[in-house]
Design a protein around this motif. Sequence first.
Motif, PDB file in Angstrom:
ATOM      1  N   GLN A  46       0.860  -1.070   0.080  1.00 57.31           N
ATOM      2  CA  GLN A  46       0.170   0.096   0.009  1.00 57.31           C
ATOM      3  C   GLN A  46       0.811   1.294  -0.039  1.00 57.31           C
ATOM      4  OE1 GLN A  46      -2.351  -0.456   3.573  1.00 57.31           O
ATOM      5  NE2 GLN A  46      -0.581  -0.472   4.860  1.00 57.31           N
ATOM      6  N   MET A  47       0.530   2.290  -0.524  1.00 52.49           N
ATOM      7  CA  MET A  47       1.012   3.617  -0.452  1.00 52.49           C
ATOM      8  C   MET A  47       0.056   4.582  -0.125  1.00 52.49           C
ATOM      9  SD  MET A  47       1.954   5.780  -3.927  1.00 52.49           S
ATOM     10  CE  MET A  47       0.552   6.003  -4.578  1.00 52.49           C
ATOM     11  N   VAL A  48       0.470   5.558   0.945  1.00 50.15           N
ATOM     12  CA  VAL A  48       0.037   6.589   1.622  1.00 50.15           C
ATOM     13  C   VAL A  48       0.422   7.950   0.852  1.00 50.15           C
ATOM     14  CG1 VAL A  48       1.480   6.877   3.528  1.00 50.15           C
ATOM     15  CG2 VAL A  48      -0.874   7.615   3.564  1.00 50.15           C
ATOM     16  N   VAL A  49      -0.464   8.822   0.347  1.00 51.80           N
ATOM     17  CA  VAL A  49      -0.299  10.148  -0.037  1.00 51.80           C
ATOM     18  C   VAL A  49      -0.988  11.088   0.919  1.00 51.80           C
ATOM     19  CG1 VAL A  49      -0.647  11.231  -1.995  1.00 51.80           C
ATOM     20  CG2 VAL A  49      -0.326   9.271  -2.167  1.00 51.80           C
ATOM     21  N   VAL A  50       0.152  11.973   1.117  1.00 51.81           N
ATOM     22  CA  VAL A  50      -0.271  13.297   2.006  1.00 51.81           C
ATOM     23  C   VAL A  50      -0.006  14.574   1.016  1.00 51.81           C
ATOM     24  CG1 VAL A  50       0.193  14.533   3.872  1.00 51.81           C
ATOM     25  CG2 VAL A  50       0.251  12.003   4.046  1.00 51.81           C
ATOM     26  N   LEU A  51      -0.663  15.528   1.147  1.00 51.03           N
ATOM     27  CA  LEU A  51      -0.686  16.810   0.557  1.00 51.03           C
ATOM     28  C   LEU A  51       0.051  17.814   1.489  1.00 51.03           C
ATOM     29  CD1 LEU A  51      -3.361  17.415  -1.919  1.00 51.03           C
ATOM     30  CD2 LEU A  51      -1.172  16.289  -2.424  1.00 51.03           C
ATOM     31  N   ARG A  52       0.969  18.600   1.379  1.00 50.53           N
ATOM     32  CA  ARG A  52       1.570  19.687   2.106  1.00 50.53           C
ATOM     33  C   ARG A  52       1.338  20.895   1.419  1.00 50.53           C
ATOM     34  NH1 ARG A  52       6.788  19.861   5.985  1.00 50.53           N
ATOM     35  NH2 ARG A  52       5.965  21.418   7.108  1.00 50.53           N
ATOM     36  N   TYR A  53       0.626  22.092   1.928  1.00 52.14           N
ATOM     37  CA  TYR A  53       0.594  23.161   1.372  1.00 52.14           C
ATOM     38  C   TYR A  53       0.293  24.209   2.583  1.00 52.14           C
ATOM     39  CZ  TYR A  53      -4.356  22.205   2.470  1.00 52.14           C
ATOM     40  OH  TYR A  53      -5.431  21.909   2.982  1.00 52.14           O
ATOM     41  N   VAL A  54       0.503  25.454   1.947  1.00 52.01           N
ATOM     42  CA  VAL A  54       0.047  26.511   2.882  1.00 52.01           C
ATOM     43  C   VAL A  54      -1.330  27.303   2.477  1.00 52.01           C
ATOM     44  CG1 VAL A  54       0.864  29.047   3.461  1.00 52.01           C
ATOM     45  CG2 VAL A  54       2.790  27.121   2.835  1.00 52.01           C
ATOM     46  N   ASN A  55      -2.117  27.413   3.433  1.00 49.89           N
ATOM     47  CA  ASN A  55      -3.441  27.736   3.470  1.00 49.89           C
ATOM     48  C   ASN A  55      -3.404  29.481   3.357  1.00 49.89           C
ATOM     49  OD1 ASN A  55      -3.459  28.651   6.032  1.00 49.89           O
ATOM     50  ND2 ASN A  55      -4.915  27.413   6.683  1.00 49.89           N
ATOM     51  N   LYS A  56      -4.593  29.989   3.057  1.00 45.87           N
ATOM     52  CA  LYS A  56      -4.499  31.653   2.972  1.00 45.87           C
ATOM     53  C   LYS A  56      -4.338  32.055   4.014  1.00 45.87           C
ATOM     54  CE  LYS A  56      -8.260  31.050  -0.639  1.00 45.87           C
ATOM     55  NZ  LYS A  56      -7.277  30.135  -1.471  1.00 45.87           N
ATOM     56  N   LEU A  57      -4.313  31.581   5.250  1.00 46.95           N
ATOM     57  CA  LEU A  57      -3.975  32.144   6.383  1.00 46.95           C
ATOM     58  C   LEU A  57      -2.440  31.900   6.777  1.00 46.95           C
ATOM     59  CD1 LEU A  57      -7.195  31.100   8.780  1.00 46.95           C
ATOM     60  CD2 LEU A  57      -6.611  33.471   7.812  1.00 46.95           C
ATOM     61  N   GLU A  58      -1.775  31.547   5.788  1.00 45.22           N
ATOM     62  CA  GLU A  58      -0.299  31.174   5.806  1.00 45.22           C
ATOM     63  C   GLU A  58       0.122  30.214   6.964  1.00 45.22           C
ATOM     64  OE1 GLU A  58       1.815  34.795   5.823  1.00 45.22           O
ATOM     65  OE2 GLU A  58       0.911  35.517   3.911  1.00 45.22           O
ATOM     66  N   PHE A  59      -0.773  29.313   6.985  1.00 43.61           N
ATOM     67  CA  PHE A  59      -0.402  28.004   8.003  1.00 43.61           C
ATOM     68  C   PHE A  59      -0.188  26.954   7.016  1.00 43.61           C
ATOM     69  CE2 PHE A  59      -3.346  30.380  10.960  1.00 43.61           C
ATOM     70  CZ  PHE A  59      -2.212  30.430  12.069  1.00 43.61           C
ATOM     71  N   VAL A  60       1.015  26.230   7.306  1.00 36.97           N
ATOM     72  CA  VAL A  60       1.335  24.847   6.697  1.00 36.97           C
ATOM     73  C   VAL A  60       0.392  23.649   7.119  1.00 36.97           C
ATOM     74  CG1 VAL A  60       2.903  23.329   6.421  1.00 36.97           C
ATOM     75  CG2 VAL A  60       3.634  25.594   6.423  1.00 36.97           C
ATOM     76  N   LYS A  61      -0.258  23.230   6.237  1.00 34.07           N
ATOM     77  CA  LYS A  61      -1.265  22.189   6.270  1.00 34.07           C
ATOM     78  C   LYS A  61      -0.831  21.073   5.805  1.00 34.07           C
ATOM     79  CE  LYS A  61      -4.632  24.614   8.212  1.00 34.07           C
ATOM     80  NZ  LYS A  61      -5.258  24.292   9.479  1.00 34.07           N
ATOM     81  N   GLU A  62      -1.024  19.676   6.449  1.00 32.70           N
ATOM     82  CA  GLU A  62      -0.740  18.469   5.866  1.00 32.70           C
ATOM     83  C   GLU A  62      -1.933  17.600   5.962  1.00 32.70           C
ATOM     84  OE1 GLU A  62       2.755  16.720   7.887  1.00 32.70           O
ATOM     85  OE2 GLU A  62       4.171  17.884   6.899  1.00 32.70           O
ATOM     86  N   ARG A  63      -2.338  17.197   4.788  1.00 37.37           N
ATOM     87  CA  ARG A  63      -3.619  16.568   4.392  1.00 37.37           C
ATOM     88  C   ARG A  63      -3.429  15.464   4.147  1.00 37.37           C
ATOM     89  NH1 ARG A  63      -5.339  19.520   8.475  1.00 37.37           N
ATOM     90  NH2 ARG A  63      -6.292  21.461   7.941  1.00 37.37           N
ATOM     91  N   PHE A  64      -3.872  14.118   4.629  1.00 37.42           N
ATOM     92  CA  PHE A  64      -4.010  12.772   4.000  1.00 37.42           C
ATOM     93  C   PHE A  64      -4.956  12.871   3.033  1.00 37.42           C
ATOM     94  CE2 PHE A  64      -6.218   8.685   4.215  1.00 37.42           C
ATOM     95  CZ  PHE A  64      -5.239   7.966   3.919  1.00 37.42           C
ATOM     96  N   ILE A  65      -4.744  12.298   1.716  1.00 32.05           N
ATOM     97  CA  ILE A  65      -5.642  12.103   0.809  1.00 32.05           C
ATOM     98  C   ILE A  65      -5.797  10.786   0.309  1.00 32.05           C
ATOM     99  CG2 ILE A  65      -5.480  14.545   0.050  1.00 32.05           C
ATOM    100  CD1 ILE A  65      -3.997  13.330  -2.608  1.00 32.05           C
TER     101      ILE A  65
END
Length: 158
Positions: A46-65
């Motif tokens: 199995q493979m897990v994929v997470v996206l990492r991005y900066v939201n509009k409030l400039e917080f770094v978010k890591e989200r499991f997709i």
Amino acid sequence: MTTPSIQKEICNCFAEEVLKKIFEELGDDVFSILVDESRDISKKEQMVVVLRYVNKLEFVKERFIGLVHVKETTALSLKFAIDELFARYNLSLGRVSGQGYGGANNMFGEFNGLKTLILKENSLAYFVRCFAHQLQIIVVALANKHLEICRFLKKYQI
């Protein structure tokens, strides 16, 4: 409502709603992907994929997709699975600004690794090795060489 098939359908509906909100928050911005692969308890790859991005409030978010079952964990099969996952959610490798993986050669191999396959499509998708994985390797190596460290880790169940 208590049958496994109904419960699974409800969970899938919740997951799709959560993913919809993640992609709304992401918008058209760039993001990084974090990928890891392993075998589950039934010995399926199995493979897990997470996206990492900066939201509009400039917080770094890591989200499991997604957790994707793959036939094998070669770089080509992982890349194919990522392409399918991205197609399902209307994401583009062209928006990937970074990629992070553990230490396996199929992930960051210089010639045939997943890193290289993605860089061929997007030369701006910079690679960063997963520091948590590096730390785990160091701790295991230390515990194997130093009995005191091994005892400490066992005593505190770290």
